[in-house]
Structures are given as structure tokens and as C-alpha cells.
Motif scaffolding. Sequence first.
Motif: not given
Length: 336
Positions: A48-67, A143-145
Motif C-alpha cells: 500500500s505504501r507503493a500504491i499511495i506514493v505512485r499515485r501521489l507522484l502521478g506515475l500511473e502511466d510510467a509504472l503500470p500496476m498489477a493487482v 512525476h506529474r506536474a
Amino acid sequence: MSYVSPGGTYARDSRYLTTRITADGRDGFPVEPGRYRLVVSRACPWASRAIIVRRLLGLEDALPMAVAGPTHDERSWTFDLDPGGRDPVLGIERLQEAYFARDPGYDRGVTVPAIVDVPTGRVVTNDFPQMTIDLSLEWTAHHRAGAPALYPRELRPEIDSVDEAVYQDVNNGVYRAGFAGSQEAYEAAYARLFARLDRLTDRLAASRYLVGDTITEADVRLFTTLVRFDAVYHGHFKCNRRKLSEMPVLWSYARDLFQTPGFGDTVDFDHIKRHYYLVHRDINPTGIVPAGPDLSGWLAPHDRASLGGRPFGRGTPPGPVAPSEAVPAGHGPQPG
């Protein structure tokens, strides 16, 4: 699968794959958007740490996620949420396959979060403490703007100090209580956990966030334990001096974060409860998953803004969650 050693103290296996993905690629794995896949389970506090940080930084497109699904057996986490029970990108049924692709003789924990190199199908790292720091410092080009500074240079010594205390006494402390193999080991872990929560209460009574006046890595790391406290740790792990909802300062702090974009919108209480109560059969042999607790309190006003501070500093909140990554309806608190 047994998590408790009778008569003993719980000790976490911390032998992680410490290869790093960096901007300069010094470990052989340069940051490249789309090359890697972040494998998580929403049930797991470390993931969950990584999920939150990825979303806060806007890395969804750069680092796709498998759940992965919320439960696992002695072999591995599985991709039972995906059609056909296979991750659609990696093509595997079990995360274990990516670990064995890296090392056919791998004999350590098949843990999440893990980052997999898609071209080779091999796990690069499951070193969760370093992983989120590297998302902040090594992936900056993507990172996102308006992304927040979660690990600002001037606050790193204090963040590191707080993180270590929180990890030892709280993040891992709840496990030391829950998986204690003796009364003595349990009571020692219990006392250490609540002593630290008392100190954190004192710290947060006058400060909206743990370090500085914005959200940092330290808040992410504490939040992932607090959000599971009443649903799991209070009863299942016998951390029952008080519920989080009976600790006013920490409860308000946790609600403040939960209601901040990037935190609560990643939390799946259904997965959290099913994981702990179904997987840990040695401490919950019936496999019964509790119906409670009532989650509506997570949406109640918190009044923490009166302490000052700005969640994202000079930055901005992340945008709406992509539909493909949204927590299913009914898996969290429902607005009244």
C-alpha cells in the motif's frame, strides 16, 4: 501455513532483492516508462505504501500496476482477479514465477510490492523501504506536474529517524504482537506498540503531519498501519488497548490523510479483511471474516486543517483515480 513459532518472538524475514531501478541505471535497470510492472496487493500494508506514493507522484502511466488477489498460499500471491487467473501483461498465474525467473533457486519470501522487468519477466526488486524512496528521487522525470516532495532533502534525517521508530514499533510491531508465540513476547510487543502510539499522539497533537508542514514519506508509512488498525490489528492481532477510533488525535490524523486524494481512494477494506482473516489460519482457524467495523467514520470531519500546513505544499492533489484502478464499490466507506 504457519506464522507463529510457539514459545518464540516473531522475526520478519528481511532478505530482500535490493537491486535498484535508478535514473542512471547503475544496477543495470534504468528508469524507463512502461518497462516495469509494479505488482501489489491492496491487502498488504507494505504494498500500500507503493500504491499511495505512485499515485501521489502521478506515475500511473510510467509504472503500470498489477493487482494480485487478497489471499495467497505458501507458494505465492496469485492473479486471481484477472481474466483466466493470469496477469495480462506478464502472462503468469503466480508472482512466484517472476521470482523463479530471476533465481530458479529462490528460497525467500515471495512478497509484494515487487517490481518486475516486463521484457524478461524477472523480479528486479522487492525492497519495499527503498522502493518508495526511489519513486520519489529516481523517477522525477516522470512525476506529474504539481507532484509533492515526499522526501525533501532538508527533512531526510528527521524523516529517516521517524520512519525507523514507526517501522520497529508500529508497522512491524503489530505483527510482533499478532504472531507472538508466547505471552511474554506478546506483552512486550503490545507495550512497545502502544508506548510508540502515545509518543506519536504527543507529536501530532500540535502538528498536522509527522515531519514538516506537508505530507512526507513518514505519513505514508504510518497511515498504512493506522488504516488497518480497527479492521484487523485491534482484534485479529490482539492490539486492543484501544481502537484507533478511541484515540482522538491519531484518529483525526488518519481521517485527514484518508480524505486526502491519493490515500483513502487506494484503500480496499474488503481485501484487507479477507487477507488477514483467511490467510492467517493458525490464529483464526475458522477463517471467518468479521462483518465490521463500521467504516462510515472515515468520512467524518477531522478538523486537522486548523493546525496549519498544506498537504501538497506548493504542489497540487492528484487527479481522479483511473477507472481501471478504482477500488470496487462497497469495499470502502460509503458517503451518507
